[in-house]
Design an enzyme around this catalytic site. Structure first.
Site, PDB file in Angstrom:
ATOM      1  N   HIS A 162      -3.855 -26.622 -15.022  1.00 12.93           N
ATOM      2  CA  HIS A 162      -2.465 -26.478 -15.477  1.00 12.93           C
ATOM      3  C   HIS A 162      -1.979 -25.041 -15.297  1.00 12.93           C
ATOM      4  CE1 HIS A 162      -1.063 -30.236 -17.214  1.00 12.93           C
ATOM      5  NE2 HIS A 162      -2.171 -30.402 -17.900  1.00 12.93           N
TER       6      HIS A 162
ATOM      7  N   GLU B 164      -7.423 -28.373 -17.920  1.00 14.88           N
ATOM      8  CA  GLU B 164      -6.503 -27.406 -18.544  1.00 14.88           C
ATOM      9  C   GLU B 164      -6.347 -26.163 -17.677  1.00 14.88           C
ATOM     10  OE1 GLU B 164      -4.765 -28.641 -20.747  1.00 14.88           O
ATOM     11  OE2 GLU B 164      -6.093 -30.321 -21.131  1.00 14.88           O
TER      12      GLU B 164
ATOM     13  N   GLY C  28      -7.001 -31.750 -24.846  1.00 10.05           N
ATOM     14  CA  GLY C  28      -6.696 -30.423 -24.329  1.00 10.05           C
ATOM     15  C   GLY C  28      -5.205 -30.241 -24.139  1.00 10.05           C
TER      16      GLY C  28
ATOM     17  N   GLN D 275       2.395 -26.585 -20.696  1.00  9.91           N
ATOM     18  CA  GLN D 275       2.838 -27.914 -21.155  1.00  9.91           C
ATOM     19  C   GLN D 275       3.833 -27.812 -22.304  1.00  9.91           C
ATOM     20  OE1 GLN D 275      -1.418 -29.521 -21.381  1.00  9.91           O
ATOM     21  NE2 GLN D 275      -0.254 -31.342 -20.823  1.00  9.91           N
TER      22      GLN D 275
HETATM   23 ZN    ZN Z   1      -2.837 -32.149 -18.751  1.00 11.42          ZN
END
Ligand code: ZN
Length: 166
Positions: free
Chosen positions: A141, A138, A46, A51
């Protein structure tokens, strides 16, 4: 498609809240294409937009629960929301932004997510086991949350070595 640089823990971008995607334009499509490429190159399950330095609510999850004669495939989720969560799993989790480290994190065993595709169409998708873990990881995040803040403990170097050998 182009591979993008993955930010590492300590970069302030990874702790920020991401904004909703409102324009389903070529710029979003390029971002998603690049995230696919980046995830494939990194061999992860993922990847979230923050990111790669983009504070927008977009993630990619690799569905690994496929039949033997099927190939794993990536699911693009824009503005994803978990609408159902059942069961519980406790296991080791890692992150492309925290290379070489794993921690024990409790997650639901099954989740249902409502999201939009790259053209803005709503859909629902379900995940079990590792896929459910990846959805939760995810989506965290997008709130600026890394798994290291949720882990009950991190694995020791000895445990890591054992994990790699198995
Ligand atoms: Zn991560």
């Amino acid at each position: 498609m182009a591979q993008r640089h993955i930010l590492k823990q300590g970069d302030p971008t990874l702790t920020k809240h991401c904004r909703e995607v409102t324009d389903f334009n070529p710029r979003l499509h390029t971002l998603l294409d690049d995230m696919r490429e980046t995830l494939a190159q990194a061999n992860g399950v993922g990847l979230a937009a923050p990111q790669v330095g983009v504070l927008r609510r977009a993630v990619i999850v690799l569905e690994t629960n496929v039949a033997e004669d099927e190939e794993e495939y990536m699911i693009e989720l824009v503005n994803p929301v978990i609408i159902e969560a059942d069961g519980e799993q406790v296991g080791a989790e890692g992150c492309l932004s925290v290379p070489g480290e794993f921690g024990i994190v409790k997650r639901p065993e099954h989740v249902k997510v409502r999201a939009q595709d790259r053209n803005g169409n709503f859909f629902e998708v379900e995940g079990d086991g590792l896929t459910a873990r990846a959805f939760c990881h995810e989506l965290d995040h997008l709130e600026g949350t890394l798994f290291t803040t949720k882990a009950t403990r991190m694995l020791t170097p000895e445990e890591l070595q054992g994990a790699e050998e198995s």
